[in-house]
Design a protein around this motif. Structure first.
Motif, PDB file in Angstrom:
ATOM      1  N   PHE A 231       0.684  -1.123   0.006  1.00 29.97           N
ATOM      2  CA  PHE A 231      -0.022   0.026   0.028  1.00 29.97           C
ATOM      3  C   PHE A 231       0.911   1.344   0.063  1.00 29.97           C
ATOM      4  CE2 PHE A 231      -2.772  -3.374   1.648  1.00 29.97           C
ATOM      5  CZ  PHE A 231      -4.002  -3.116   0.797  1.00 29.97           C
ATOM      6  N   ILE A 232       0.110   2.485  -0.444  1.00 34.10           N
ATOM      7  CA  ILE A 232       1.036   3.575  -0.695  1.00 34.10           C
ATOM      8  C   ILE A 232       1.613   4.123   0.571  1.00 34.10           C
ATOM      9  CG2 ILE A 232      -1.101   5.160  -0.039  1.00 34.10           C
ATOM     10  CD1 ILE A 232       0.196   6.849  -2.733  1.00 34.10           C
TER      11      ILE A 232
ATOM     12  N   ALA B  47      -6.247   1.218   1.587  1.00 32.90           N
ATOM     13  CA  ALA B  47      -7.184   0.348   2.156  1.00 32.90           C
ATOM     14  C   ALA B  47      -7.572   1.030   3.641  1.00 32.90           C
ATOM     15  CB  ALA B  47      -6.753  -1.124   2.803  1.00 32.90           C
ATOM     16  N   ARG B  48      -8.975   1.090   3.839  1.00 35.60           N
ATOM     17  CA  ARG B  48      -9.686   1.858   4.792  1.00 35.60           C
ATOM     18  C   ARG B  48     -10.550   0.700   5.174  1.00 35.60           C
ATOM     19  NH1 ARG B  48     -14.363   4.130   4.820  1.00 35.60           N
ATOM     20  NH2 ARG B  48     -15.020   4.742   2.670  1.00 35.60           N
ATOM     21  N   PRO B  49     -10.740   0.491   6.818  1.00 39.07           N
ATOM     22  CA  PRO B  49     -11.703  -0.396   7.343  1.00 39.07           C
ATOM     23  C   PRO B  49     -13.207   0.245   6.942  1.00 39.07           C
ATOM     24  CG  PRO B  49     -10.440   0.769   8.822  1.00 39.07           C
ATOM     25  CD  PRO B  49      -9.798   1.298   7.862  1.00 39.07           C
ATOM     26  N   THR B  50     -14.038  -0.615   6.940  1.00 38.69           N
ATOM     27  CA  THR B  50     -15.539  -0.419   6.780  1.00 38.69           C
ATOM     28  C   THR B  50     -15.989  -1.082   7.918  1.00 38.69           C
ATOM     29  OG1 THR B  50     -15.970  -2.356   5.351  1.00 38.69           O
ATOM     30  CG2 THR B  50     -15.369  -0.129   4.382  1.00 38.69           C
ATOM     31  N   ALA B  51     -17.432  -1.190   8.022  1.00 30.40           N
ATOM     32  CA  ALA B  51     -18.197  -1.606   9.221  1.00 30.40           C
ATOM     33  C   ALA B  51     -17.953  -2.968   9.043  1.00 30.40           C
ATOM     34  CB  ALA B  51     -19.547  -1.261   9.471  1.00 30.40           C
ATOM     35  N   SER B  52     -17.943  -3.570   7.822  1.00 25.95           N
ATOM     36  CA  SER B  52     -18.022  -5.093   7.513  1.00 25.95           C
ATOM     37  C   SER B  52     -16.724  -5.767   6.938  1.00 25.95           C
ATOM     38  CB  SER B  52     -19.259  -5.365   6.876  1.00 25.95           C
ATOM     39  OG  SER B  52     -19.133  -5.018   5.448  1.00 25.95           O
TER      40      SER B  52
ATOM     41  N   LEU C   8     -12.590  -1.130   2.199  1.00 22.51           N
ATOM     42  CA  LEU C   8     -12.669  -0.368   1.082  1.00 22.51           C
ATOM     43  C   LEU C   8     -11.046  -0.346   0.476  1.00 22.51           C
ATOM     44  CD1 LEU C   8     -14.122   0.645  -1.450  1.00 22.51           C
ATOM     45  CD2 LEU C   8     -13.831   2.740  -0.161  1.00 22.51           C
ATOM     46  N   ILE C   9     -10.933  -0.979  -0.661  1.00 21.65           N
ATOM     47  CA  ILE C   9      -9.666  -0.603  -1.047  1.00 21.65           C
ATOM     48  C   ILE C   9      -9.643   0.353  -2.461  1.00 21.65           C
ATOM     49  CG2 ILE C   9      -7.541  -2.067  -2.304  1.00 21.65           C
ATOM     50  CD1 ILE C   9      -7.928  -4.267  -0.618  1.00 21.65           C
ATOM     51  N   THR C  10      -8.741   1.123  -2.553  1.00 20.10           N
ATOM     52  CA  THR C  10      -8.493   2.007  -3.680  1.00 20.10           C
ATOM     53  C   THR C  10      -7.467   1.842  -4.441  1.00 20.10           C
ATOM     54  OG1 THR C  10     -10.105   3.488  -2.298  1.00 20.10           O
ATOM     55  CG2 THR C  10      -9.299   4.492  -4.442  1.00 20.10           C
TER      56      THR C  10
ATOM     57  N   LEU D 218      -9.193   3.995 -12.154  1.00 16.30           N
ATOM     58  CA  LEU D 218      -9.420   3.837 -10.537  1.00 16.30           C
ATOM     59  C   LEU D 218     -10.279   2.741 -10.752  1.00 16.30           C
ATOM     60  CD1 LEU D 218     -10.203   6.403  -8.151  1.00 16.30           C
ATOM     61  CD2 LEU D 218     -12.153   4.907  -8.533  1.00 16.30           C
ATOM     62  N   ALA D 219     -10.000   1.824  -9.504  1.00 15.08           N
ATOM     63  CA  ALA D 219     -10.933   0.615  -9.038  1.00 15.08           C
ATOM     64  C   ALA D 219     -11.207   0.848  -7.735  1.00 15.08           C
ATOM     65  CB  ALA D 219      -9.985  -0.692  -9.383  1.00 15.08           C
ATOM     66  N   LEU D 220     -12.466   0.397  -7.181  1.00 13.52           N
ATOM     67  CA  LEU D 220     -12.654   0.186  -5.895  1.00 13.52           C
ATOM     68  C   LEU D 220     -12.909  -1.421  -5.623  1.00 13.52           C
ATOM     69  CD1 LEU D 220     -15.057   3.311  -5.845  1.00 13.52           C
ATOM     70  CD2 LEU D 220     -12.825   3.181  -4.807  1.00 13.52           C
ATOM     71  N   LEU D 221     -12.538  -1.721  -4.328  1.00 16.32           N
ATOM     72  CA  LEU D 221     -13.019  -3.251  -4.104  1.00 16.32           C
ATOM     73  C   LEU D 221     -13.585  -2.896  -2.801  1.00 16.32           C
ATOM     74  CD1 LEU D 221      -9.688  -5.041  -5.069  1.00 16.32           C
ATOM     75  CD2 LEU D 221     -11.451  -4.342  -6.348  1.00 16.32           C
TER      76      LEU D 221
END
Length: 188
Positions: free
Chosen positions: A53-54, A101-106, A109-111, A138-141
């Motif tokens: 990651f960056i 990557a940042r955490p979400t509730a479940s 989210l990777i950008t 740009l891709a969002l996972l």
């Protein structure tokens, strides 16, 4: 809590974060890119490989270019960064310059962002050609706790900042969904 306990707690949190970061290195995800519109229906295999990651310092430099509303500076800044992985659509491989990557509730989210387009989809032609400013991809996972989910791919895009939010302007009118996103394991 005394200073020694506080220091040990902080060190424990930092080590856990470093451990989590190390686990997140060298990830590979597969997905199917789907396009479904009245004019087009297609699906293609996509692989997103992230070596790492960056770095925060590099991320901060990109923020400066975004805040300046300078697409050209953003593209140059991205291009100057080391490759962090790649996006492969069919057999065309494009280097990733931004992976975060940042955490979400479940899950998380990777950008990912590239410093060049992956593909020109749309544009009113069978073999659409580049248009000025659509220099990035740009891709969002959007992943659950087991690193599977869905997402989006903007294969040729302009990126800007509006009211503190990153806004994209895609090259074509077709929306590319990523379905069946699955982590396939670490690559050796």
């Amino acid at each position: 809590m005394d200073v020694t306990t506080t220091t040990k707690t902080i060190l424990g949190v930092l080590l856990a974060a470093a451990s989590l970061s190390a686990q997140d290195a060298n990830l590979t995800f597969t997905a199917t890119a789907t396009i479904s519109s009245p004019a087009k229906k297609a699906s293609l295999p996509v692989t997103v490989h992230i070596d790492r990651f960056i770095a925060d310092a590099d991320r901060d430099k990109l923020k400066v270019a975004l805040l300046a509303h300078d697409q050209s500076a953003l593209k140059k800044q991205l291009a100057s960064l080391p490759d962090l992985g790649s996006i492969t659509v069919v057999e065309k491989q494009t280097p990733i310059k931004y992976a975060y990557a940042r955490p979400t509730a479940s899950g998380r989210l990777i950008t990912v962002v590239t410093a060049q387009p992956v593909y020109f989809l749309g544009g009113g032609e069978k073999n659409a050609k580049p248009k000025a400013g659509y220099d990035l991809a740009l891709a969002l996972l959007v992943l659950d706790g087991s690193d599977s989910g869905d997402g989006e791919l903007d294969p040729a895009v302009k990126v800007k900042l509006e009211n503190g939010a990153i806004v994209t302007d895609g090259y074509g009118s077709e929306k590319v969904r990523l379905v069946k996103v699955v982590k396939v394991g670490k690559v050796q």
